[in-house]
Write a protein that holds these residues in place. Sequence first.
Motif, short mmCIF file in Angstrom:
data_model
loop_
_atom_site.label_atom_id
_atom_site.label_comp_id
_atom_site.label_asym_id
_atom_site.label_seq_id
_atom_site.Cartn_x
_atom_site.Cartn_y
_atom_site.Cartn_z
N PRO A 195 0.82 -1.22 0.00
CA PRO A 195 0.00 0.00 0.00
C PRO A 195 0.85 1.27 0.00
CG PRO A 195 0.05 -0.95 2.20
CD PRO A 195 0.76 -1.92 1.30
N ALA A 196 0.39 2.25 -0.78
CA ALA A 196 1.05 3.56 -0.76
C ALA A 196 0.63 4.34 0.48
CB ALA A 196 0.68 4.33 -2.02
N VAL A 197 -0.59 4.05 0.96
CA VAL A 197 -1.11 4.69 2.17
C VAL A 197 -1.22 3.60 3.24
CG1 VAL A 197 -3.04 5.92 3.22
CG2 VAL A 197 -2.39 6.41 0.84
N ILE A 198 -0.52 3.79 4.34
CA ILE A 198 -0.53 2.82 5.45
C ILE A 198 -1.65 3.20 6.41
CG2 ILE A 198 0.78 1.90 7.39
CD1 ILE A 198 3.32 2.63 5.74
N TYR A 275 7.58 3.82 10.22
CA TYR A 275 7.24 3.62 8.81
C TYR A 275 8.14 4.44 7.89
CZ TYR A 275 3.13 1.18 10.50
OH TYR A 275 2.30 0.28 11.12
N PRO A 276 8.28 4.02 6.64
CA PRO A 276 9.12 4.77 5.68
C PRO A 276 8.69 6.23 5.60
CG PRO A 276 8.47 2.66 4.76
CD PRO A 276 7.71 2.81 6.03
N SER A 277 9.66 7.11 5.45
CA SER A 277 9.38 8.55 5.49
C SER A 277 8.52 9.02 4.32
CB SER A 277 10.70 9.34 5.51
OG SER A 277 11.48 9.00 4.37
N GLU A 278 8.54 8.29 3.20
CA GLU A 278 7.77 8.74 2.04
C GLU A 278 6.31 8.29 2.09
OE1 GLU A 278 9.57 4.73 1.08
OE2 GLU A 278 10.21 6.59 2.05
N ALA A 279 5.95 7.41 3.03
CA ALA A 279 4.59 6.87 3.07
C ALA A 279 3.63 7.84 3.78
CB ALA A 279 4.59 5.52 3.78
N GLY A 305 1.34 16.46 5.47
CA GLY A 305 1.05 15.37 4.56
C GLY A 305 1.41 13.99 5.08
N ARG A 306 1.99 13.91 6.25
CA ARG A 306 2.43 12.62 6.79
C ARG A 306 1.25 11.84 7.37
NH1 ARG A 306 5.80 8.28 6.56
NH2 ARG A 306 6.82 7.81 8.55
#
Length: 374
Positions: A195-198, A275-279, A305-306
Amino acid sequence: MPRKSQKAKLILSQEKKEQLQQIADARKEPLREVQRANILLRYAEDMAIVDIEKMVHVSRPTIYKWIDKALGMGIDEGLKDKYHRAKEPVITEEAKAWVINLACTKPTEHGYAAEMWTRSALAKHARKQGPEAGHACLRKAAKATIQRILDAHPIRPHKVAYYLEKRDPAFDRKMEEILCVYKEVNLQHEAGQVPAVITLSVDEKPGVQAIQNIAPDIMPGKHSRILRDYEYKRLGTLSILAGLDLHDGHVIAQVHDRHRSSEFISLLKEIDAYYPSEATIRIILDNHSAHISRETTKYLATRPGRFVYVHTPTHGSWLNLVETLFAKMARTFLKRIRVNSKQELKQRILLGIQEINDAPVVHRWKNFDLAEAL
C-alpha cells in the motif's frame, strides 16, 4: 380385609368392558379419562375402594363421584365432564390496560424512590391505586396476577436493555467512509499489494488497574484451581495507547500514567519513526480532545502530509478495529492480572504486546452490510 362398598354393582357388557379397557390402556387419551376408565373397570370387578385408590392414585371422594355418575347416568356420562360455561374473568380488560400503562411509566413518576418497577411493587401499587382509578377488581391483585397481565403483551419493566443513540448528524457518512477504508485495505491484502497509504487504527484503553494481592495465590494441588484471597490493594491505573496496523497486524503501543496531548504526540512520533518517510499514514481514531488539541495540531503541522485522520462518528468508536485488539488483551494477559507495582504492570503490558507482535494477526472488518442495516 377391606370392607365392601354398599353402593350398587356396576354391570358392564362385554362391549363396554372392551371400550373401557381400550381407554385405560391408551397413551394419548387425557389422563383424567384414563383414570376414570380404570375406576369403573375395577369397581365392576368388585375391587375394594381402598385398593382402587391405591391403584389409580386419586382420592376416595373422586372415586365415589365417578362411580355415582356411571350408576346414575351411564358409562359414557361417567367418563366425561359436563359442559360448563367459563366464569367471567375477574380482572377486566380495562383494568389490564391500566396495569400495562402503569408498567410503562417509572415508579419515580408516582412518588416512589425506585427507578424501576418490581412485580411486587406493581401489585402493591395496583391494589392501592387501582380501585381509586375505577378498577375495583384490582383490590386483591397479587404478584402472580400482575405477572400474567405483563406476560400477555409481553412487557418486562424490571429489565433494562441498553442502546446507543446516534447523536452525530453525519453518523452515516462517517461510518461509510470508515467501511470504505476497511474494504480498500482488505482488497489490497487479498491482492498482495504494497500500500502507498498505510492505515492504522488508533485508540486508548484508559483505567487499567494495578492490583496487588494481600496474600499470595495458592496454586493447584490439593485444590483443582488457583485460590486467591478476596482482599487486594489498588496501586493506581495506567492507560494503553495503541496503533494497530491493519495490513500486517503489527501493534505500536505505549503505556502511560495519563492520556493527554503529550502522550498522544509521543505515540505519533513512534509511529512516524517506524514507517518509511515517504509513506502517508492514515489513522482511524475517535474524537478525543487529545487527538485534535492545539498541541497535537502544532505537531502535525511539522509533518505536513504525513498523517491523515479518519474520524469515527460521535458515540461510534465501536467502528474502530483497534477495539478488537483491546478485547484480545482483556481476554489474555490482562485477565485477572495481579502485580506488585505500577511499573510491573507497565512491563507486563509491554511484554504482552511484544507477544502479540511475535505472532501478529491481521484484524479485518467483515460486516460491510452494516451501513444498509442501519
